[in-house]
Design a protein around this motif. Structure first.
Motif, PDB file in Angstrom:
ATOM      1  N   LYS A 196       0.835  -1.206   0.000  1.00 60.46           N
ATOM      2  CA  LYS A 196       0.000   0.000   0.000  1.00 60.46           C
ATOM      3  C   LYS A 196       0.865   1.248   0.000  1.00 60.46           C
ATOM      4  CE  LYS A 196      -3.981  -2.087   2.252  1.00 60.46           C
ATOM      5  NZ  LYS A 196      -4.861  -2.060   3.423  1.00 60.46           N
ATOM      6  N   HIS A 197       1.952   1.209   0.774  1.00 56.66           N
ATOM      7  CA  HIS A 197       2.855   2.357   0.822  1.00 56.66           C
ATOM      8  C   HIS A 197       3.539   2.571  -0.526  1.00 56.66           C
ATOM      9  CE1 HIS A 197       2.309   3.005   5.059  1.00 56.66           C
ATOM     10  NE2 HIS A 197       2.651   1.751   5.348  1.00 56.66           N
ATOM     11  N   ILE A 198       3.960   1.481  -1.130  1.00 53.01           N
ATOM     12  CA  ILE A 198       4.621   1.581  -2.432  1.00 53.01           C
ATOM     13  C   ILE A 198       3.647   2.144  -3.463  1.00 53.01           C
ATOM     14  CG2 ILE A 198       5.634   0.249  -4.315  1.00 53.01           C
ATOM     15  CD1 ILE A 198       6.798  -1.622  -2.180  1.00 53.01           C
ATOM     16  N   ALA A 199       2.410   1.645  -3.477  1.00 52.88           N
ATOM     17  CA  ALA A 199       1.411   2.140  -4.424  1.00 52.88           C
ATOM     18  C   ALA A 199       1.100   3.612  -4.172  1.00 52.88           C
ATOM     19  CB  ALA A 199       0.141   1.302  -4.329  1.00 52.88           C
ATOM     20  N   LEU A 200       1.040   4.017  -2.920  1.00 54.97           N
ATOM     21  CA  LEU A 200       0.778   5.416  -2.586  1.00 54.97           C
ATOM     22  C   LEU A 200       1.907   6.316  -3.073  1.00 54.97           C
ATOM     23  CD1 LEU A 200      -0.994   7.504  -1.108  1.00 54.97           C
ATOM     24  CD2 LEU A 200       0.378   7.030   0.939  1.00 54.97           C
ATOM     25  N   TYR A 201       3.159   5.932  -2.812  1.00 54.93           N
ATOM     26  CA  TYR A 201       4.289   6.725  -3.280  1.00 54.93           C
ATOM     27  C   TYR A 201       4.329   6.782  -4.807  1.00 54.93           C
ATOM     28  CZ  TYR A 201       6.205   6.941   1.444  1.00 54.93           C
ATOM     29  OH  TYR A 201       6.398   7.197   2.768  1.00 54.93           O
ATOM     30  N   ALA A 202       4.048   5.674  -5.460  1.00 58.30           N
ATOM     31  CA  ALA A 202       4.034   5.647  -6.928  1.00 58.30           C
ATOM     32  C   ALA A 202       2.960   6.585  -7.466  1.00 58.30           C
ATOM     33  CB  ALA A 202       3.813   4.231  -7.428  1.00 58.30           C
ATOM     34  N   ALA A 203       1.782   6.576  -6.861  1.00 55.22           N
ATOM     35  CA  ALA A 203       0.703   7.460  -7.303  1.00 55.22           C
ATOM     36  C   ALA A 203       1.079   8.921  -7.078  1.00 55.22           C
ATOM     37  CB  ALA A 203      -0.589   7.122  -6.561  1.00 55.22           C
ATOM     38  N   LEU A 204       1.709   9.222  -5.948  1.00 50.25           N
ATOM     39  CA  LEU A 204       2.137  10.597  -5.682  1.00 50.25           C
ATOM     40  C   LEU A 204       3.201  11.050  -6.675  1.00 50.25           C
ATOM     41  CD1 LEU A 204       2.252  10.680  -1.777  1.00 50.25           C
ATOM     42  CD2 LEU A 204       0.614  11.822  -3.292  1.00 50.25           C
ATOM     43  N   PHE A 205       4.166  10.214  -6.971  1.00 54.31           N
ATOM     44  CA  PHE A 205       5.182  10.558  -7.965  1.00 54.31           C
ATOM     45  C   PHE A 205       4.559  10.750  -9.348  1.00 54.31           C
ATOM     46  CE2 PHE A 205       8.514   8.543  -5.140  1.00 54.31           C
ATOM     47  CZ  PHE A 205       9.135   9.758  -4.833  1.00 54.31           C
ATOM     48  N   ALA A 206       3.594   9.903  -9.714  1.00 53.37           N
ATOM     49  CA  ALA A 206       2.925  10.028 -11.002  1.00 53.37           C
ATOM     50  C   ALA A 206       2.157  11.346 -11.076  1.00 53.37           C
ATOM     51  CB  ALA A 206       1.986   8.846 -11.238  1.00 53.37           C
ATOM     52  N   LEU A 207       1.461  11.715 -10.010  1.00 50.60           N
ATOM     53  CA  LEU A 207       0.738  12.992  -9.994  1.00 50.60           C
ATOM     54  C   LEU A 207       1.699  14.173 -10.083  1.00 50.60           C
ATOM     55  CD1 LEU A 207      -2.093  12.371  -7.383  1.00 50.60           C
ATOM     56  CD2 LEU A 207      -2.342  12.817  -9.830  1.00 50.60           C
ATOM     57  N   GLY A 208       2.820  14.076  -9.396  1.00 51.74           N
ATOM     58  CA  GLY A 208       3.815  15.142  -9.465  1.00 51.74           C
ATOM     59  C   GLY A 208       4.388  15.288 -10.863  1.00 51.74           C
ATOM     60  N   ALA A 209       4.694  14.166 -11.508  1.00 52.55           N
ATOM     61  CA  ALA A 209       5.214  14.212 -12.878  1.00 52.55           C
ATOM     62  C   ALA A 209       4.174  14.774 -13.830  1.00 52.55           C
ATOM     63  CB  ALA A 209       5.643  12.813 -13.314  1.00 52.55           C
ATOM     64  N   LEU A 210       2.925  14.387 -13.642  1.00 56.18           N
ATOM     65  CA  LEU A 210       1.844  14.912 -14.478  1.00 56.18           C
ATOM     66  C   LEU A 210       1.707  16.415 -14.304  1.00 56.18           C
ATOM     67  CD1 LEU A 210      -0.516  14.161 -16.389  1.00 56.18           C
ATOM     68  CD2 LEU A 210      -1.942  13.987 -14.364  1.00 56.18           C
ATOM     69  N   ALA A 211       1.799  16.900 -13.073  1.00 57.11           N
ATOM     70  CA  ALA A 211       1.694  18.340 -12.824  1.00 57.11           C
ATOM     71  C   ALA A 211       2.845  19.090 -13.477  1.00 57.11           C
ATOM     72  CB  ALA A 211       1.672  18.607 -11.319  1.00 57.11           C
TER      73      ALA A 211
END
Length: 138
Positions: A3-18
């Protein structure tokens, strides 16, 4: 842990998208003609793919294969024997044909013997060649 890995991956993906969105906004303001050219090119690409699919999807020579019903009637070949002939042309063995059609291998042997007689063939390859010549197979 996952869950932590998926959360960090989603946060990094959102940051890259922004960051990409901000960069695109800056590029669109600096080079608006390039953005228009890219959109125009994408539109023509989509149109070309659509037209190509429509034109290549239906060829002028494409017709429905009927299996030469006149020759089938003259030779007295039943639809079941045609099915055996199609499987034979696909290169299947007697056991594979039997399994495919749901009959016994002896039934397949009988069908093949009758097909050889009707087509004037002595071997499997002769039967397939003769059937193609008569238009019974593609």
């Amino acid at each position: 842990m996952w869950k932590h890995i998926a959360l960090y991956a989603a946060l990094f993906a959102l940051g890259a998208l922004a960051l990409q969105w901000i960069d695109m906004q800056r590029m669109a303001r600096l080079y608006p003609e390039s953005v228009y050219d890219a959109l125009l090119a994408a539109g023509f690409l989509a149109l070309g793919v659509w037209i190509g699919a429509r034109m290549l999807g239906r060829r002028a020579g494409d017709t429905v294969f009927d299996g030469n019903p006149k020759a089938l009637a003259e030779l007295g070949i039943s639809p079941r024997k045609v099915a055996v002939l199609q499987e034979l042309a696909a290169g299947l063995s007697n056991k594979e044909i039997a399994r495919s059609l749901g009959v016994s291998p002896n039934t397949v042997k009988t069908h093949l013997a009758r097909l050889y007689e009707k087509l004037g063939a002595t071997r499997r390859t002769d039967a397939v060649r003769r059937a193609r010549e008569l238009g019974l197979l593609r």
